[in-house]
Design a protein around this motif. Structure first.
Motif, PDB file in Angstrom:
ATOM      1  N   SER A 284       0.862  -1.168   0.000  1.00 57.77           N
ATOM      2  CA  SER A 284       0.000   0.000   0.000  1.00 57.77           C
ATOM      3  C   SER A 284       0.906   1.228   0.000  1.00 57.77           C
ATOM      4  CB  SER A 284      -0.922   0.012   1.218  1.00 57.77           C
ATOM      5  OG  SER A 284      -1.889  -1.024   1.123  1.00 57.77           O
ATOM      6  N   ILE A 285       0.390   2.347  -0.509  1.00 63.74           N
ATOM      7  CA  ILE A 285       1.215   3.546  -0.647  1.00 63.74           C
ATOM      8  C   ILE A 285       0.434   4.752  -0.172  1.00 63.74           C
ATOM      9  CG2 ILE A 285       2.660   4.938  -2.178  1.00 63.74           C
ATOM     10  CD1 ILE A 285       1.350   1.702  -3.552  1.00 63.74           C
ATOM     11  N   LEU A 286       1.017   5.510   0.750  1.00 66.81           N
ATOM     12  CA  LEU A 286       0.467   6.801   1.144  1.00 66.81           C
ATOM     13  C   LEU A 286       1.233   7.872   0.395  1.00 66.81           C
ATOM     14  CD1 LEU A 286      -1.322   8.658   2.857  1.00 66.81           C
ATOM     15  CD2 LEU A 286       0.438   8.556   4.652  1.00 66.81           C
ATOM     16  N   MET A 287       0.519   8.576  -0.486  1.00 64.60           N
ATOM     17  CA  MET A 287       1.095   9.671  -1.254  1.00 64.60           C
ATOM     18  C   MET A 287       0.387  10.950  -0.784  1.00 64.60           C
ATOM     19  SD  MET A 287       0.897   7.743  -4.957  1.00 64.60           S
ATOM     20  CE  MET A 287       2.062   8.784  -5.846  1.00 64.60           C
ATOM     21  N   TYR A 288       1.109  11.863  -0.196  1.00 65.21           N
ATOM     22  CA  TYR A 288       0.482  13.046   0.377  1.00 65.21           C
ATOM     23  C   TYR A 288       1.208  14.303  -0.087  1.00 65.21           C
ATOM     24  CZ  TYR A 288       4.393  13.511   3.622  1.00 65.21           C
ATOM     25  OH  TYR A 288       5.651  13.698   4.140  1.00 65.21           O
ATOM     26  N   ASP A 289       0.510  15.426  -0.034  1.00 63.88           N
ATOM     27  CA  ASP A 289       1.107  16.728  -0.335  1.00 63.88           C
ATOM     28  C   ASP A 289       1.636  17.342   0.948  1.00 63.88           C
ATOM     29  OD1 ASP A 289       0.253  16.639  -3.051  1.00 63.88           O
ATOM     30  OD2 ASP A 289      -1.733  17.346  -2.464  1.00 63.88           O
ATOM     31  N   MET A 290       2.879  17.750   0.926  1.00 64.05           N
ATOM     32  CA  MET A 290       3.412  18.482   2.069  1.00 64.05           C
ATOM     33  C   MET A 290       2.773  19.866   2.160  1.00 64.05           C
ATOM     34  SD  MET A 290       7.405  17.298   2.411  1.00 64.05           S
ATOM     35  CE  MET A 290       7.894  17.225   0.689  1.00 64.05           C
ATOM     36  N   ARG A 291       2.901  20.484   3.295  1.00 68.52           N
ATOM     37  CA  ARG A 291       2.345  21.833   3.515  1.00 68.52           C
ATOM     38  C   ARG A 291       2.777  22.780   2.394  1.00 68.52           C
ATOM     39  NH1 ARG A 291       4.174  23.377   9.195  1.00 68.52           N
ATOM     40  NH2 ARG A 291       3.708  21.171   9.488  1.00 68.52           N
ATOM     41  N   ASN A 292       1.881  23.660   2.014  1.00 65.15           N
ATOM     42  CA  ASN A 292       2.135  24.636   0.951  1.00 65.15           C
ATOM     43  C   ASN A 292       2.310  24.008  -0.426  1.00 65.15           C
ATOM     44  OD1 ASN A 292       2.199  26.879   2.826  1.00 65.15           O
ATOM     45  ND2 ASN A 292       4.265  26.234   3.414  1.00 65.15           N
ATOM     46  N   HIS A 293       1.903  22.767  -0.590  1.00 72.28           N
ATOM     47  CA  HIS A 293       1.979  22.080  -1.879  1.00 72.28           C
ATOM     48  C   HIS A 293       0.648  21.403  -2.179  1.00 72.28           C
ATOM     49  CE1 HIS A 293       6.282  22.340  -0.817  1.00 72.28           C
ATOM     50  NE2 HIS A 293       6.542  22.214  -2.111  1.00 72.28           N
ATOM     51  N   GLY A 294       0.378  21.236  -3.479  1.00 70.71           N
ATOM     52  CA  GLY A 294      -0.777  20.454  -3.897  1.00 70.71           C
ATOM     53  C   GLY A 294      -2.064  20.927  -3.254  1.00 70.71           C
ATOM     54  N   ASP A 295      -2.805  19.962  -2.696  1.00 67.47           N
ATOM     55  CA  ASP A 295      -4.098  20.255  -2.063  1.00 67.47           C
ATOM     56  C   ASP A 295      -4.010  20.391  -0.552  1.00 67.47           C
ATOM     57  OD1 ASP A 295      -5.389  20.168  -4.528  1.00 67.47           O
ATOM     58  OD2 ASP A 295      -5.824  18.027  -4.381  1.00 67.47           O
ATOM     59  N   SER A 296      -2.811  20.299   0.009  1.00 65.28           N
ATOM     60  CA  SER A 296      -2.670  20.482   1.452  1.00 65.28           C
ATOM     61  C   SER A 296      -2.763  21.963   1.811  1.00 65.28           C
ATOM     62  CB  SER A 296      -1.345  19.899   1.950  1.00 65.28           C
ATOM     63  OG  SER A 296      -1.385  18.487   1.917  1.00 65.28           O
ATOM     64  N   ASN A 297      -3.006  22.226   3.088  1.00 61.31           N
ATOM     65  CA  ASN A 297      -3.195  23.599   3.535  1.00 61.31           C
ATOM     66  C   ASN A 297      -1.887  24.354   3.657  1.00 61.31           C
ATOM     67  OD1 ASN A 297      -5.906  23.015   3.664  1.00 61.31           O
ATOM     68  ND2 ASN A 297      -6.145  23.516   5.823  1.00 61.31           N
ATOM     69  N   GLN A 298      -2.026  25.653   3.767  1.00 64.15           N
ATOM     70  CA  GLN A 298      -0.870  26.510   4.021  1.00 64.15           C
ATOM     71  C   GLN A 298      -0.287  26.182   5.379  1.00 64.15           C
ATOM     72  OE1 GLN A 298      -0.996  30.863   3.022  1.00 64.15           O
ATOM     73  NE2 GLN A 298      -0.806  31.097   5.233  1.00 64.15           N
ATOM     74  N   GLY A 299       1.034  26.229   5.475  1.00 62.33           N
ATOM     75  CA  GLY A 299       1.689  25.959   6.745  1.00 62.33           C
ATOM     76  C   GLY A 299       1.571  27.128   7.710  1.00 62.33           C
ATOM     77  N   THR A 300       2.061  26.928   8.912  1.00 66.12           N
ATOM     78  CA  THR A 300       2.100  28.032   9.873  1.00 66.12           C
ATOM     79  C   THR A 300       3.005  29.149   9.362  1.00 66.12           C
ATOM     80  OG1 THR A 300       3.826  26.809  11.065  1.00 66.12           O
ATOM     81  CG2 THR A 300       1.565  26.581  11.861  1.00 66.12           C
TER      82      THR A 300
END
Length: 292
Positions: free
Chosen positions: A99-115
């Motif tokens: 299985s593979i978890l592919m995620y967007d890091m903060r400030n990338h893709g569909d993830s939220n803006q970082g602190t």
């Protein structure tokens, strides 16, 4: 003016669309989201293969998302002429029982803006790697799975920083059994190899320092390499024009675990090694199979 342009090139988010999707590869998956320790919501795909081993992918920075890289919208200077879709190697890993978890890091893709709304070249993004591991560790279906980290460029840097975070870092997870670090890159070495005139680099550095509160030239993950506690494969294109191969060798030499170094003979492009992951995914499987 020049300083802002250079800083934007190096740390400005917003040019990393999620341009591909798992259904294009007939992959069974679910959309997921989870939070980091500092409250940032990250989004990704959990591609469903076997439940006893999971690869967590952390992508490279600025122009990349969980899906990979697309030249669309990148202006005159393009890293690669075609899409580099990470779902190619994900498809292969899934077929081999992962299985593979592919995620967007903060400030990338569909993830939220970082602190902090700027990209830090790994130090802030280390929290994202930890959150991804924590998500799988606590997942009802995968909480007994062994984990392999596929950490690409800034993903490799973030993973390395995360191993240096003591009791709050990756060393506390006994279910992580291996890491593939693809082309770990330090900002200073990149700027040097990129050949940017010093006056432009200095101007950009001043703006980036104001934005991030850290000096990317002196902030380094090398002291944390010795804290990596799992077998590690370092992958590097020997013809990469955007890095210092001595730096990569230093990263490898400082590892105090079982390790391998795969020097690839590819075209004179940084992105050639990222494309290689999809064209030659058996190398990933061979390494992960040894430990997971």
């Amino acid at each position: 003016m020049f300083g802002k342009l250079v800083s934007d090139l190096m740390i400005k988010p917003g040019n990393s669309p999620v341009f591909d999707k798992p259904e294009n590869y007939d992959l069974d998956y679910e959309d997921v989201e989870f939070k980091t320790s500092d409250g940032v919501t990250l989004r990704g795909w959990l591609i469903k293969g076997g439940k006893d081993k999971v690869v967590i992918q952390s992508h490279f920075g600025v122009q990349c998302s969980r899906a990979g890289y697309t030249p669309q919208g990148k202006g005159m200077i393009k890293m690669w002429k075609q899409d580099i879709t990470f779902l190619r190697h994900a498809k292969y890993l899934q077929e081999q029982g992962y299985s593979i978890l592919m995620y967007d890091m903060r400030n990338h893709g569909d993830s939220n803006q970082g602190t902090n709304p700027w990209i830090s070249w790994g130090s802030e993004e280390a929290k994202d790697v930890i959150a991804a591991v924590d998500f799988i560790t606590q997942h009802a279906e995968y909480n007994h799975a062994l984990i392999g980290l596929l950490s690409i460029c800034m993903g490799a840097v973030a993973s390395t920083y995360a191993y240096g975070m003591g009791e709050d870092g990756l060393r506390k997870y006994s279910n992580i059994r291996a890491m593939v670090a693809v082309q770990p890159l330090h900002y200073r070495e990149f700027v040097k190899a990129f050949g940017m005139p010093r006056f432009l680099a200095n101007a950009g550095d001043k703006i980036s320092y104001k934005r991030l509160g850290i000096d990317l030239n002196t902030k380094t993950f090398l002291p944390d390499v010795k804290n990596i506690s799992v077998p590690t494969l370092v992958v590097q294109n020997s013809n990469d024009p955007w890095t210092d191969l001595d730096f990569v060798q230093k990263y490898y030499d400082d590892l105090q675990v079982e390790k391998d170094l795969m020097m690839l003979d590819l075209s004179k492009d940084r992105a050639a090694a990222y494309d290689y992951l999809g064209t030659s995914p058996q190398a990933l499987v061979d390494f992960f199979d040894r430990y997971l």
